[in-house]
Design a protein around this motif. Sequence first.
Motif, PDB file in Angstrom:
ATOM      1  N   SER A 178       1.109   4.283  -2.708  1.00  0.00           N
ATOM      2  CA  SER A 178       0.631   5.685  -2.497  1.00  0.00           C
ATOM      3  C   SER A 178       1.607   6.594  -3.285  1.00  0.00           C
ATOM      4  O   SER A 178       0.983   7.520  -3.560  1.00  0.00           O
ATOM      5  CB  SER A 178       0.836   5.900  -1.109  1.00  0.00           C
ATOM      6  OG  SER A 178       0.528   6.845  -0.647  1.00  0.00           O
ATOM      7  N   GLU A 179       2.862   5.938  -3.076  1.00  0.00           N
ATOM      8  CA  GLU A 179       4.285   6.824  -3.424  1.00  0.00           C
ATOM      9  C   GLU A 179       4.132   6.922  -4.877  1.00  0.00           C
ATOM     10  O   GLU A 179       5.023   7.821  -5.344  1.00  0.00           O
ATOM     11  CB  GLU A 179       5.507   5.621  -3.219  1.00  0.00           C
ATOM     12  CG  GLU A 179       5.299   6.292  -1.230  1.00  0.00           C
ATOM     13  CD  GLU A 179       6.883   5.789  -0.544  1.00  0.00           C
ATOM     14  OE1 GLU A 179       7.225   6.090   0.641  1.00  0.00           O
ATOM     15  OE2 GLU A 179       7.416   5.074  -1.673  1.00  0.00           O
ATOM     16  N   LYS A 192       1.143  -1.127  -0.132  1.00  0.00           N
ATOM     17  CA  LYS A 192       0.220   0.165   0.402  1.00  0.00           C
ATOM     18  C   LYS A 192       0.957   1.387  -0.439  1.00  0.00           C
ATOM     19  O   LYS A 192       0.325   2.043  -1.091  1.00  0.00           O
ATOM     20  CB  LYS A 192      -0.563  -0.418   1.493  1.00  0.00           C
ATOM     21  CG  LYS A 192      -2.570  -1.108   1.095  1.00  0.00           C
ATOM     22  CD  LYS A 192      -3.171  -0.918   2.155  1.00  0.00           C
ATOM     23  CE  LYS A 192      -4.215  -2.455   2.145  1.00  0.00           C
ATOM     24  NZ  LYS A 192      -5.482  -2.074   3.711  1.00  0.00           N
ATOM     25  N   GLN A 193       2.018   1.216   0.640  1.00  0.00           N
ATOM     26  CA  GLN A 193       2.711   2.440   1.256  1.00  0.00           C
ATOM     27  C   GLN A 193       3.242   2.667  -0.607  1.00  0.00           C
ATOM     28  O   GLN A 193       3.803   3.795  -0.667  1.00  0.00           O
ATOM     29  CB  GLN A 193       4.264   2.208   1.743  1.00  0.00           C
ATOM     30  CG  GLN A 193       4.573   2.756   1.729  1.00  0.00           C
ATOM     31  CD  GLN A 193       4.247   4.356   3.077  1.00  0.00           C
ATOM     32  OE1 GLN A 193       2.831   4.653   3.421  1.00  0.00           O
ATOM     33  NE2 GLN A 193       4.585   5.437   2.399  1.00  0.00           N
ATOM     34  N   THR A 249       2.182   6.897  -7.014  1.00  0.00           N
ATOM     35  CA  THR A 249       1.182   7.916  -7.262  1.00  0.00           C
ATOM     36  C   THR A 249       1.382   9.502  -6.978  1.00  0.00           C
ATOM     37  O   THR A 249       1.455  10.405  -8.153  1.00  0.00           O
ATOM     38  CB  THR A 249      -0.024   7.629  -6.608  1.00  0.00           C
ATOM     39  OG1 THR A 249      -1.270   6.249  -7.107  1.00  0.00           O
ATOM     40  CG2 THR A 249      -1.277   8.972  -6.827  1.00  0.00           C
ATOM     41  N   SER A 250       1.940   9.076  -5.682  1.00  0.00           N
ATOM     42  CA  SER A 250       2.082  11.352  -5.933  1.00  0.00           C
ATOM     43  C   SER A 250       3.779  11.131  -5.934  1.00  0.00           C
ATOM     44  O   SER A 250       4.144  12.033  -6.743  1.00  0.00           O
ATOM     45  CB  SER A 250       3.042  11.383  -3.996  1.00  0.00           C
ATOM     46  OG  SER A 250       3.898   9.797  -3.577  1.00  0.00           O
TER      47      SER A 250
END
Length: 221
Positions: free
Chosen positions: A163-164, A159-160, A166-167
């Motif tokens: 998320s990273e 998940k991390q 995406t950013s």
Amino acid sequence: MADKQGLNGAYYGPKIPPTQQYHRPGRGSDCGCCCLVTLLLKVIITVLTLIGLFVLIVWLIFRPINKVKFHVTDVALTEFNYTNNTMLRYNLTFNVSIRNPNKKIGIYYNRVEAKAFYEGQRFGYRSLTPFYQGHKNTTVLNVVFTGTQPVTLQGEDLKQFNSEKTSGLYSIALELSLRVKFKLGKVKTARFKPKVECDDLKIRLNGPSVAESSNKCKIKF
């Protein structure tokens, strides 16, 4: 038995037994023990002196006033893909500045191993060329990690990563494993193995060349 008399008939009393001689132990055994104790004391004093010298030199180098400093000055991340949930493909470059502010102490870096970590898993490794750093000198290491590495990301780690992704901003750690000697005049210390940890790096994919977070690194012995 009757006591013997002299030729002239005079009585001289009972015969005096011969005197027993007492032999003192030779000095050889005492010398052996003393020599052994003296030798052990000399060895202990020599070891304590060397340890004291080593601690003094390390204190002089790493005390707050003259502390050797490691900084990540530049970083470039051009590829960081996790494919098929098994392989991490990466292309990552660091420039690490090492500042020795000491006036009289040089440092031999006999071994420099660079490692890159993501979510606690090592994915990159480089062995760098040994070098000597003189006093009041700044040396910049160029570390390049490129290739593919099996990595297991599951649960919160996966998940991390998503998320990273995406950013476009990734949390990557750099570690330097060192084997160093210090030189003070003609005196060289024994080797020891500190680690340099740069674990607060936020690196943007195809972004600015300077790390976007704290670029200071910690030294651990």
